[in-house]
Enzyme design. Structure first.
Site, PDB file in Angstrom:
ATOM      1  N   THR A  49      24.036  16.130  61.976  1.00 28.12           N
ATOM      2  CA  THR A  49      24.844  16.662  63.078  1.00 28.12           C
ATOM      3  C   THR A  49      25.305  15.494  63.936  1.00 28.12           C
ATOM      4  OG1 THR A  49      23.538  18.699  63.065  1.00 28.12           O
ATOM      5  CG2 THR A  49      24.906  18.287  65.002  1.00 28.12           C
ATOM      6  N   LEU A  55      32.022  24.269  62.923  1.00 31.90           N
ATOM      7  CA  LEU A  55      31.324  25.547  62.818  1.00 31.90           C
ATOM      8  C   LEU A  55      29.861  25.401  63.225  1.00 31.90           C
ATOM      9  CD1 LEU A  55      31.254  28.516  62.063  1.00 31.90           C
ATOM     10  CD2 LEU A  55      31.003  27.839  59.652  1.00 31.90           C
ATOM     11  N   LYS A  56      29.241  24.297  62.834  1.00 38.12           N
ATOM     12  CA  LYS A  56      27.831  24.061  63.192  1.00 38.12           C
ATOM     13  C   LYS A  56      27.666  23.974  64.709  1.00 38.12           C
ATOM     14  CE  LYS A  56      23.473  22.577  62.904  1.00 38.12           C
ATOM     15  NZ  LYS A  56      23.094  21.324  62.248  1.00 38.12           N
ATOM     16  N   LEU A  57      28.588  23.323  65.396  1.00 38.99           N
ATOM     17  CA  LEU A  57      28.489  23.195  66.849  1.00 38.99           C
ATOM     18  C   LEU A  57      28.598  24.558  67.533  1.00 38.99           C
ATOM     19  CD1 LEU A  57      30.585  19.945  67.458  1.00 38.99           C
ATOM     20  CD2 LEU A  57      28.096  20.185  67.411  1.00 38.99           C
ATOM     21  N   ASN A  68      25.233  26.383  66.804  1.00 36.47           N
ATOM     22  CA  ASN A  68      24.116  25.863  67.592  1.00 36.47           C
ATOM     23  C   ASN A  68      24.267  26.212  69.068  1.00 36.47           C
ATOM     24  OD1 ASN A  68      22.754  24.856  65.442  1.00 36.47           O
ATOM     25  ND2 ASN A  68      22.932  22.707  66.000  1.00 36.47           N
TER      26      ASN A  68
END
Length: 293
Positions: free
Chosen positions: A95, A170-172, A175
Site C-alpha cells: 500500500t 480501490l484499496k484506499l 481501507n
C-alpha cells in the site's frame, strides 16, 4: 520445482510472512528476502529459501510479490533487482498510494518489467488461510498468467481496471471504509457507556438486521477485551493508509468524514496505541479512564 515455478516474496513483514506460510503450505517453492534479515530467517525452517539480496532472491524467478512498507522501499528494491529476473511477472501488493504507484510504474517501465497490482484487502489471518480479497489492476494477460498463484492466497479477485493504480485507488477507498466502521463502533461503545448502558447491547441490537456488520462485531470484541496485543492490522498502518487516501483525493477538505477519522487515528497513535489493533482507536473517546473501568 512446483507448477507455479519460482515464486519470490520481497518483504517479510506481517503480510509477507503470512503469504509465505500460505504458499509453502500449498506446496509452492518460495524464496524470500527482507531488509532486516532476522525477520526472514525463521521462514527457512518452514521450507523457504532465504536470499541475502533482492537480486539474489529474484534470479530465475517466475513471479515476484512485492510486500514492502512504502514506495521508497519498492523503488529501491525494483532498481536493485530489475535486471536479475528477465521474464518474471512482478506483482505490486504494497500500500503505497497513488503517487507512489505512479513512481513505481515509471521505474518498472524504464527497466522493461512486467508489473501488475494485486492489493490485499484483509489481514494476517485471511492471508494465512487463503481468504484475502485481492484488488487487481493492470494488463489482463499478465494477470491471467499469475491468476492460479493469486487464487492460492485469496477467496476472490476484484479487477479494478486496466491501469496500474486502479487497484491502489480501490484499496484506499476500502481501507477508509474500514476506518470509518471501526471508529463508528468505538464511538457507539463510548456513547453506550456515557448513557449508562452495557456496550454489548449495541452489538445485540444491530445483530441480524440491515445495519449489522461482521466487522463491527469483530472489532467490538477486541474493544471489550482486557488487553490489546500487537495486531494483524496495526493502528499506525491504517493511519498511514488514511493519509494516503487524503493525498489521493486532494486533502482539501472535500471529504470531511475522512479528515475527521484521520484526526481520530492520529490522536490514538499519538497516545501510544500505534502498535495495537485498530480497535484501540476507541480509547480516544474516553482516554485511559475507559481502559481502567
Amino acid at each position: 520445482m512446483s507448477a507455479y515455478g519460482k515464486v519470490v516474496i520481497l518483504g517479510t513483514g506481517i503480510m509477507g510472512r503470512a503469504l509465505t506460510e500460505r504458499l509453502l503450505g500449498q506446496g509452492v517453492d518460495v524464496t524470500v528476502w527482507n531488509r532486516t534479515a532476522s525477520r526472514a530467517e525463521p521462514l527457512a525452517e518452514l521450507g523457504a529459501t532465504v536470499a541475502a539480496t533482492p537480486a539474489e532472491a529474484v534470479a530465475g524467478a517466475d513471479t515476484v510479490l512485492l510486500t514492502l512498507f512504502d514506495a521508497a522501499a519498492v523503488v529501491e528494491v525494483l532498481t536493485e533487482a530489475a535486471d536479475a529476473a528477465p521474464g518474471a511477472v512482478w506483482v505490486q501488493m504494497s500500500t503505497i498510494g497513488t503517487d507512489g504507484t505512479e513512481e513505481v510504474a515509471s521505474v518498472a517501465a524504464s527497466h522493461g518489467l512486467d508489473l501488475v497490482e494485486a492489493m490485499m484487502l484483509g489481514t494476517k489471518g485471511p492471508a494465512e488461510t487463503g481468504k484475502l480479497v485481492l484488488l487487481t489492476a493492470g494488463n489482463a494477460d499478465l494477470l491471467a498468467k499469475v491468476e492460479p498463484l493469486l487464487a492460492l492466497v485469496s477467496q476472490k479477485r476484484v479487477h479494478a481496471g486496466p491501469a496500474l493504480g486502479d487497484g491502489t485507488r480501490l484499496k484506499l477507498v476500502c481501507n477508509t471504509w474500514i476506518g470509518l466502521l471501526t471508529a463508528g463502533t468505538g464511538q457507539a461503545f463510548a456513547m453506550m457507556r456515557a448513557l449508562g448502558l452495557d456496550e454489548k447491547l449495541f452489538l445485540e441490537a444491530i445483530s441480524g438486521g440491515q445495519s449489522d456488520s461482521v466487522y463491527a462485531h469483530a472489532k467490538g470484541a477486541l474493544m471489550l477485551a482486557d488487553d490489546y496485543q500487537p495486531a494483524n492490522f496495526q493502528l499506525r498502518g491504517l493511519r498511514k493508509d488514511l493519509d494516503l487516501a487524503a493525498d489521493a483525493t486532494g486533502g482539501d477538505g472535500t471529504f470531511g468524514v475522512l479528515d475527521a477519522v484521520r484526526g481520530l487515528y492520529a490522536a490514538a497513535e499519538d497516545a501510544g496505541n500505534g502498535a495495537e489493533d485498530i480497535a484501540a482507536v476507541f480509547r480516544v473517546f474516553e482516554g485511559d479512564a475507559y481502559r481502567g473501568m
